[in-house]
Design a protein around this motif. Structure first.
Motif, PDB file in Angstrom:
ATOM      1  N   VAL A  99      30.432  47.654  39.938  1.00  0.00           N
ATOM      2  CA  VAL A  99      31.488  47.185  40.351  1.00  0.00           C
ATOM      3  C   VAL A  99      31.487  45.291  39.728  1.00  0.00           C
ATOM      4  O   VAL A  99      32.250  44.746  39.000  1.00  0.00           O
ATOM      5  CB  VAL A  99      32.209  47.056  41.605  1.00  0.00           C
ATOM      6  CG1 VAL A  99      33.586  46.144  41.716  1.00  0.00           C
ATOM      7  CG2 VAL A  99      32.467  48.408  41.833  1.00  0.00           C
ATOM      8  N   GLU A 129      47.909  46.273  37.121  1.00  0.00           N
ATOM      9  CA  GLU A 129      47.549  47.491  37.428  1.00  0.00           C
ATOM     10  C   GLU A 129      47.697  47.675  38.870  1.00  0.00           C
ATOM     11  O   GLU A 129      47.382  46.893  39.777  1.00  0.00           O
ATOM     12  CB  GLU A 129      45.797  47.687  37.129  1.00  0.00           C
ATOM     13  CG  GLU A 129      45.345  48.981  37.475  1.00  0.00           C
ATOM     14  CD  GLU A 129      43.794  48.904  36.981  1.00  0.00           C
ATOM     15  OE1 GLU A 129      43.322  50.130  36.933  1.00  0.00           O
ATOM     16  OE2 GLU A 129      43.181  48.081  37.127  1.00  0.00           O
ATOM     17  N   TYR A 144      45.911  40.761  35.108  1.00  0.00           N
ATOM     18  CA  TYR A 144      45.021  40.476  34.336  1.00  0.00           C
ATOM     19  C   TYR A 144      45.669  39.652  33.120  1.00  0.00           C
ATOM     20  O   TYR A 144      46.198  40.355  32.306  1.00  0.00           O
ATOM     21  CB  TYR A 144      44.143  41.655  33.755  1.00  0.00           C
ATOM     22  CG  TYR A 144      43.591  42.575  34.778  1.00  0.00           C
ATOM     23  CD1 TYR A 144      42.571  42.414  35.485  1.00  0.00           C
ATOM     24  CD2 TYR A 144      44.067  44.055  34.913  1.00  0.00           C
ATOM     25  CE1 TYR A 144      42.043  43.163  36.611  1.00  0.00           C
ATOM     26  CE2 TYR A 144      43.608  44.954  35.592  1.00  0.00           C
ATOM     27  CZ  TYR A 144      42.770  44.445  36.560  1.00  0.00           C
ATOM     28  OH  TYR A 144      42.137  45.419  37.486  1.00  0.00           O
ATOM     29  N   LEU A 183      31.491  45.118  36.061  1.00  0.00           N
ATOM     30  CA  LEU A 183      32.919  45.341  35.653  1.00  0.00           C
ATOM     31  C   LEU A 183      33.605  43.786  36.086  1.00  0.00           C
ATOM     32  O   LEU A 183      34.031  43.621  34.973  1.00  0.00           O
ATOM     33  CB  LEU A 183      33.472  46.440  36.481  1.00  0.00           C
ATOM     34  CG  LEU A 183      34.919  46.882  36.132  1.00  0.00           C
ATOM     35  CD1 LEU A 183      34.827  47.067  34.638  1.00  0.00           C
ATOM     36  CD2 LEU A 183      35.304  47.898  37.190  1.00  0.00           C
ATOM     37  N   TRP A 184      33.431  43.335  37.051  1.00  0.00           N
ATOM     38  CA  TRP A 184      33.959  41.835  37.274  1.00  0.00           C
ATOM     39  C   TRP A 184      33.583  41.027  36.344  1.00  0.00           C
ATOM     40  O   TRP A 184      34.272  39.976  35.909  1.00  0.00           O
ATOM     41  CB  TRP A 184      33.684  41.710  38.726  1.00  0.00           C
ATOM     42  CG  TRP A 184      34.732  42.552  39.750  1.00  0.00           C
ATOM     43  CD1 TRP A 184      35.549  43.392  39.283  1.00  0.00           C
ATOM     44  CD2 TRP A 184      34.612  42.685  41.106  1.00  0.00           C
ATOM     45  NE1 TRP A 184      35.972  44.267  40.393  1.00  0.00           N
ATOM     46  CE2 TRP A 184      35.490  43.772  41.507  1.00  0.00           C
ATOM     47  CE3 TRP A 184      33.696  42.185  42.114  1.00  0.00           C
ATOM     48  CZ2 TRP A 184      35.432  43.912  43.042  1.00  0.00           C
ATOM     49  CZ3 TRP A 184      33.994  42.336  43.540  1.00  0.00           C
ATOM     50  CH2 TRP A 184      34.885  43.310  43.774  1.00  0.00           C
ATOM     51  N   LEU A 223      38.640  47.460  28.434  1.00  0.00           N
ATOM     52  CA  LEU A 223      38.076  47.395  29.676  1.00  0.00           C
ATOM     53  C   LEU A 223      38.890  48.047  30.759  1.00  0.00           C
ATOM     54  O   LEU A 223      38.611  48.720  31.351  1.00  0.00           O
ATOM     55  CB  LEU A 223      37.589  46.001  30.117  1.00  0.00           C
ATOM     56  CG  LEU A 223      37.191  45.622  31.416  1.00  0.00           C
ATOM     57  CD1 LEU A 223      35.645  46.257  31.461  1.00  0.00           C
ATOM     58  CD2 LEU A 223      36.836  44.078  31.419  1.00  0.00           C
ATOM     59  N   THR A 224      40.289  47.688  30.678  1.00  0.00           N
ATOM     60  CA  THR A 224      41.180  48.385  31.758  1.00  0.00           C
ATOM     61  C   THR A 224      41.019  49.866  31.568  1.00  0.00           C
ATOM     62  O   THR A 224      41.370  50.569  32.643  1.00  0.00           O
ATOM     63  CB  THR A 224      42.703  47.689  31.305  1.00  0.00           C
ATOM     64  OG1 THR A 224      42.607  46.351  31.639  1.00  0.00           O
ATOM     65  CG2 THR A 224      43.653  48.313  32.433  1.00  0.00           C
ATOM     66  N   ARG A 262      38.663  51.820  30.968  1.00  0.00           N
ATOM     67  CA  ARG A 262      37.444  52.144  31.596  1.00  0.00           C
ATOM     68  C   ARG A 262      37.428  52.016  33.052  1.00  0.00           C
ATOM     69  O   ARG A 262      36.888  52.575  33.762  1.00  0.00           O
ATOM     70  CB  ARG A 262      36.344  51.531  31.045  1.00  0.00           C
ATOM     71  CG  ARG A 262      36.160  51.727  29.813  1.00  0.00           C
ATOM     72  CD  ARG A 262      34.768  51.209  29.150  1.00  0.00           C
ATOM     73  NE  ARG A 262      33.689  50.721  29.876  1.00  0.00           N
ATOM     74  CZ  ARG A 262      33.113  49.692  30.060  1.00  0.00           C
ATOM     75  NH1 ARG A 262      33.745  48.426  29.472  1.00  0.00           N
ATOM     76  NH2 ARG A 262      32.541  49.172  30.840  1.00  0.00           N
ATOM     77  N   HIS A 263      38.365  51.102  33.636  1.00  0.00           N
ATOM     78  CA  HIS A 263      38.240  50.402  35.015  1.00  0.00           C
ATOM     79  C   HIS A 263      38.282  51.571  35.981  1.00  0.00           C
ATOM     80  O   HIS A 263      37.450  51.676  36.816  1.00  0.00           O
ATOM     81  CB  HIS A 263      39.429  49.474  35.172  1.00  0.00           C
ATOM     82  CG  HIS A 263      39.404  48.825  36.417  1.00  0.00           C
ATOM     83  ND1 HIS A 263      40.709  48.809  37.284  1.00  0.00           N
ATOM     84  CD2 HIS A 263      38.691  48.087  37.177  1.00  0.00           C
ATOM     85  CE1 HIS A 263      40.181  48.336  38.453  1.00  0.00           C
ATOM     86  NE2 HIS A 263      39.148  47.807  38.380  1.00  0.00           N
ATOM     87  N   TYR A 264      39.234  52.347  36.046  1.00  0.00           N
ATOM     88  CA  TYR A 264      39.605  53.424  36.898  1.00  0.00           C
ATOM     89  C   TYR A 264      38.236  54.464  36.859  1.00  0.00           C
ATOM     90  O   TYR A 264      38.007  54.690  38.323  1.00  0.00           O
ATOM     91  CB  TYR A 264      40.743  54.073  36.882  1.00  0.00           C
ATOM     92  CG  TYR A 264      41.047  55.302  37.739  1.00  0.00           C
ATOM     93  CD1 TYR A 264      41.465  55.066  39.289  1.00  0.00           C
ATOM     94  CD2 TYR A 264      40.973  56.504  37.275  1.00  0.00           C
ATOM     95  CE1 TYR A 264      41.652  56.136  40.119  1.00  0.00           C
ATOM     96  CE2 TYR A 264      41.129  57.619  38.485  1.00  0.00           C
ATOM     97  CZ  TYR A 264      41.476  57.515  39.595  1.00  0.00           C
ATOM     98  OH  TYR A 264      41.702  58.350  40.341  1.00  0.00           O
ATOM     99  N   TYR A 320      42.371  36.529  36.446  1.00  0.00           N
ATOM    100  CA  TYR A 320      43.304  37.376  37.493  1.00  0.00           C
ATOM    101  C   TYR A 320      44.469  36.109  37.876  1.00  0.00           C
ATOM    102  O   TYR A 320      44.375  35.181  38.297  1.00  0.00           O
ATOM    103  CB  TYR A 320      42.349  37.575  38.882  1.00  0.00           C
ATOM    104  CG  TYR A 320      41.141  38.522  38.417  1.00  0.00           C
ATOM    105  CD1 TYR A 320      41.431  39.723  38.564  1.00  0.00           C
ATOM    106  CD2 TYR A 320      40.095  37.860  38.288  1.00  0.00           C
ATOM    107  CE1 TYR A 320      40.585  40.598  38.152  1.00  0.00           C
ATOM    108  CE2 TYR A 320      38.900  38.970  38.151  1.00  0.00           C
ATOM    109  CZ  TYR A 320      39.352  40.106  38.015  1.00  0.00           C
ATOM    110  OH  TYR A 320      38.210  41.079  37.909  1.00  0.00           O
ATOM    111  N   TYR A 337      35.502  41.546  33.199  1.00  0.00           N
ATOM    112  CA  TYR A 337      36.420  41.225  33.202  1.00  0.00           C
ATOM    113  C   TYR A 337      36.935  39.573  32.957  1.00  0.00           C
ATOM    114  O   TYR A 337      37.713  38.877  32.563  1.00  0.00           O
ATOM    115  CB  TYR A 337      37.340  41.396  34.595  1.00  0.00           C
ATOM    116  CG  TYR A 337      38.033  42.657  34.379  1.00  0.00           C
ATOM    117  CD1 TYR A 337      39.229  43.044  33.821  1.00  0.00           C
ATOM    118  CD2 TYR A 337      37.754  44.032  34.990  1.00  0.00           C
ATOM    119  CE1 TYR A 337      39.957  43.840  33.629  1.00  0.00           C
ATOM    120  CE2 TYR A 337      38.413  45.110  34.870  1.00  0.00           C
ATOM    121  CZ  TYR A 337      39.618  45.210  34.197  1.00  0.00           C
ATOM    122  OH  TYR A 337      40.366  46.510  34.177  1.00  0.00           O
TER     123      TYR A 337
END
Length: 106
Positions: free
Chosen positions: A73, A54, A10, A76-77, A23-24, A26-28, A86, A80
């Motif tokens: 998801v 990641e 990222y 979330l995307w 954000l990262t 929270r991601h997992y 990416y 991001y």
């Protein structure tokens, strides 16, 4: 079915580093709550240029496919996309070293 370990890069958009970090973090948890990833704790690190790398494990290939239609998801995307691009980790300077060294993500 076996898990699928992925490595993603990222690269923060200018001025969006703090938002990407948040954000990262929270991601997992979001993916875990959605039942899409395994219990394997992700490894998160930073490259010299600020790119976050990641490494995490989807439960299966089917879970990856399910992510493409899962509302949590997809949101979330979108988040991001607003704060990073990416990038393939193979383009990072550190990857060309025999032992690729990164800073821990704090």
């Amino acid at each position: 079915m076996s898990g699928r370990i992925v490595i993603v890069g990222y690269q923060p958009k200018p001025g969006k580093e703090n938002e990407l970090d948040a954000l990262t973090r929270r991601h997992y948890g979001l993916l875990k709550d959605a039942g899409l990833v395994t219990d394997r704790i992700p490894i998160i690190m930073k490259a010299k240029n600020g790119t976050i790398i990641e490494v995490f494990e989807w439960k299966s290939k089917a879970a990856i496919e399910q992510a493409h239609t899962h509302p949590v998801v997809l949101k979330l995307w979108e988040e991001y996309a607003a704060v990073c691009d990416y990038v393939p980790v193979g383009g990072l300077e550190e990857i060309s070293n025999l032992f690729s060294e990164f800073s821990p993500f704090e």
